[in-house]
Design an enzyme around this catalytic site. Structure first.
Site, PDB file in Angstrom:
ATOM      1  N   LYS A  83       0.964  -1.244  -0.166  1.00  0.00           N
ATOM      2  CA  LYS A  83      -0.016   0.155  -0.168  1.00  0.00           C
ATOM      3  C   LYS A  83       1.018   1.321  -0.122  1.00  0.00           C
ATOM      4  CE  LYS A  83      -3.723   1.807   2.930  1.00  0.00           C
ATOM      5  NZ  LYS A  83      -4.237   1.650   4.394  1.00  0.00           N
ATOM      6  N   SER A 160      -8.995   2.824   3.545  1.00  0.00           N
ATOM      7  CA  SER A 160      -7.957   3.469   2.933  1.00  0.00           C
ATOM      8  C   SER A 160      -7.196   2.584   1.969  1.00  0.00           C
ATOM      9  CB  SER A 160      -7.216   4.512   3.783  1.00  0.00           C
ATOM     10  OG  SER A 160      -6.305   3.545   4.574  1.00  0.00           O
ATOM     11  N   SER A 184      -9.575   0.459   7.590  1.00  0.00           N
ATOM     12  CA  SER A 184      -8.760   0.482   6.219  1.00  0.00           C
ATOM     13  C   SER A 184      -8.883  -0.811   5.409  1.00  0.00           C
ATOM     14  CB  SER A 184      -7.561   1.360   6.233  1.00  0.00           C
ATOM     15  OG  SER A 184      -7.956   2.880   6.733  1.00  0.00           O
TER      16      SER A 184
END
Length: 495
Positions: A83, A160, A184
Site C-alpha cells: 500500500k 483507505s 481501512s
C-alpha cells in the site's frame, strides 16, 4: 492473479504448491501478473507504482532456488502488492496517500509487511492507491485520483486500502497489504467483495518509530485476499513475536490449521444490525441477515443483541478523528523538523476536511485526550461484555453501498443515511469501534445488492482468538462461496 488454461483463477495457496512442485514457474507467474496489471489497471487505478523490473529479477532468482532444491518460504514466487501510505520498500516511491509534494519521494527503509513478505519468498509487484494520510473511508487523492470499484467503475473502491482491495477483486494479485486504523482493511474489502482481515492488536508486529507507542486508536497490518485460506497463509507469515514492538505477542504461526477442518457447532454468535446507533441502509441489513442462516446451517446459535452504547454515532466518529490526529500531527511536526512545512507551503495538497481536523487538534488539551480515552474505554467494555458471553459478534461492515467517484480528487462518503446526518469521512463505517478495542475483525462477502454491488459482513472475535474468525469465515465461504461474484469484474472488461 494467475489464470490457468481453463480460465479459472488460482489462489495463492494453490499457486504456492504448484510452484514448489515445479508445475508452474515463478517467472511465468510474474509475467502473467504484469500482463494482467498492464491490461486492467488503467480502468480501475488500483496500482500507482509498478516494480516490474525488480519483480522479474526476483522471479528468476526464485526459479533458480527451486531448481537447486533449496528450502522455500511460505510465499515463494507469489506476487504481492503493498500500500502507498506508511508502507515502505527501499528505493520505491512513497507519497503517504497521494500527497503531491511527495510524488518523487524515495523510501530508504522497509515497513514490516514488505520485509516479512520478501523474507518468505513473496515478490512485491507494486504499490496501491490510498487517500491522503489514510484519513477517510474512501480512496481518492489529488495526485492519483480515485480507485474505481471493479464491480462498477462509477463507484469508489472504499479506503483507505482501496487500491489493494480493488487489485485483489479484479484478479491482479492474490494478496495485497492493508493497514487498518479505523477500518481501512475491512471498508474496501466490503465494497470490493473480498476478504479483509484485521488481526488482534499485537498479533502482527507494528514497528512504529520514532514513537513505538503511537498506536491509538489501535493500528494493524493485515491481508486482503479473495479466499480465507490465503489470508490464513499470510497471517502465518506475518504473525509472531518481535522485540521491536512493545505490544507484540507470541502466536501459533500456522493459521491454516483453523481452516482445514472448521467446526462451529453449538457456537453462540451475537448479531447487532447497527451497533445500536448507526443508521444502515435497508438492503444491507437484509443481505447480512439472510447470510446469518449459513452459520445456523453449520450448527451455530444466532442471537440478536443490544450492545448498550450510549453515545450517538456522530460523537463516536468525532472521537475517532480526534484519537487518530496525534499521529498526523506528529507526522507534520517531524516533517517541519526536516525543513518541510507541509501545511504552510503545500496546504493545497491536503483535503479541506483533513486540514480542518489538523487545525482543531493543535488546540486540544491533554485532559481532553484523557477524557476521550475514557469514552473509548466504555466502548471497549460494551463490546467485551458481548464477547464474554458469545464466541463472535457479527454486524454489517458498512452502513451504505459504494458511492460515486468525485471528479475533483476528494471523494467522500454520504452525509446522511435514512434521513440521519453522519460524518462523510467515516461515520458510515461500523468498523472503527473495533480499532478502539483491539479485537480481531474481518469483512467477509455476505452477498450482492440488486445492482450487483458487494455487501460486507463484519465478524468480530475475542482478543487473540483470531482463529475463531478464520474458522467461521471458512465455513461461510464453503456454504456460500463468493468466487463466482468476480465474473462481474471480468465481464466488465469485455463490454
Amino acid at each position: 492473479m494467475f489464470i490457468s488454461d481453463n480460465s479459472e483463477t488460482i489462489s495463492a495457496l494453490n499457486l504456492v504448491n504448484l510452484i514448489k512442485n515445479k508445475e508452474i514457474s515463478p517467472v511465468e507467474v510474474i509475467e502473467n501478473t504484469i500482463k494482467s496489471i498492464e491490461k486492467r489497471n488503467p480502468s480501475i487505478n488500483a496500482f500507482v507504482f509498478y516494480g516490474f523490473d525488480e519483480a522479474r529479477e526476483k522471479a528468476k532468482t526464485a526459479e533458480k532456488l527451486i531448481l537447486k532444491g533449496d528450502d522455500l518460504g511460505l510465499l515463494h514466487g507469489i506476487p504481492v502488492a503493498i500500500k502507498d501510505l506508511f508502507d515502505f520498500k527501499p528505493g520505491w516511491i512513497t507519497t503517504f496517500g497521494g500527497i503531491k509534494a511527495f510524488k518523487k519521494n524515495i523510501a530508504n527503509n522497509y515497513c514490516f509487511f514488505a520485509e516479512k513478505i520478501e523474507k518468505n519468498g513473496g515478490i512485491i509487484i507494486g504499490k496501491t492507491n490510498s487517500p491522503v494520510m489514510g484519513f477517510r473511508g474512501t480512496c481518492d487523492n489529488y495526485l492519483f485520483g480515485p480507485t474505481r470499484n471493479p464491480f462498477n467503475l462509477n463507484k469508489n473502491s472504499g479506503g483507505s486500502s482501496g487500491g489493494s482491495a480493488a487489485a485483489v477483486a479484479d484478479g491482479l494479485v492474490t494478496i495485497a497489504e492493508g493497514t487498518d486504523a479505523g477500518g481501512s482493511i475491512r471498508i474496501p474489502s466490503a465494497w470490493c467483495g473480498v476478504f479483509g482481515f484485521k488481526p488482534s492488536f499485537g498479533l502482527i508486529p507494528y514497528l512504529a518509530r520514532p514513537n513505538a507507542f503511537s498506536n491509538t486508536p489501535f493500528i494493524a497490518e493485515g491481508p486482503i485476499t479473495r479466499t480465507v485460506d490465503d489470508s490464513a497463509l499470510v497471517l502465518s507469515v506475518l504473525s509472531g513475536f518481535n522485540s521491536g514492538d512493545p505490544h507484540s505477542v507470541k502466536s501459533n504461526n500456522n493459521f491454516l490449521e483453523y481452516t482445514s477442518k472448521p467446526n462451529i457447532k453449538n457456537w453462540k454468535i451475537a448479531y447487532s444490525p447497527n451497533f445500536d446507533v448507526f443508521p444502515v441502509e435497508t438492503e444491507i441489513t437484509e443481505v447480512v441477515e439472510n447470510a446469518l442462516k449459513f452459520f445456523e446451517d453449520a450448527g451455530a446459535i444466532i442471537e440478536k443483541v443490544e450492545i448498550g452504547i450510549k453515545y450517538d454515532q456522530k460523537e463516536l466518529s468525532d472521537l475517532w478523528c480526534r484519537l487518530v490526529m496525534p499521529i498526523c500531527l506528529s507526522f507534520h511536526e517531524n516533517m517541519k523538523n526536516n525543513g518541510l512545512d507541509l501545511l504552510k507551503d503545500y496546504k493545497n495538497d491536503f483535503p479541506e476536511e483533513y486540514v480542518s481536523w489538523i487545525e482543531k487538534s493543535y488546540n486540544m488539551k491533554v485532559i481532553d485526550h484523557y477524557k476521550d480515552q475514557e469514552i473509548r474505554t466504555e466502548i471497549f467494555e460494551k463490546i467485551q461484555n458481548i464477547l464474554n458471553e458469545y464466541d463472535l459478534l457479527i454486524t454489517p461492515t458498512l452502513a451504505c453501498m459504494p458511492v460515486n467517484n468525485s471528479k475533483d480528487g476528494n471523494t467522500v462518503g454520504p452525509s446522511s443515511i435514512n434521513g440521519q446526518n453522519i460524518d462523510p469521512l467515516i461515520g458510515w463505517c461500523l468498523t472503527y469501534l473495533v480499532n478502539f478495542t483491539g479485537h480481531p475483525a474481518a469483512s467477509i462477502p455476505a452477498g450482492l445488492s440488486k445492482d450487483n454491488l458487494p455487501i460486507g459482513m463484519q465478524l468480530i472475535g475475542r482478543k487473540f482468538q483470531d482463529s475463531d474468525i478464520l474458522t467461521a469465515s471458512k465455513i461461510f465461504e464453503t456454504l456460500n462461496p463468493w468466487e463466482a461474484n468476480y465474473k462481474i469484474c471480468e465481464n466488465r472488461m469485455l463490454n
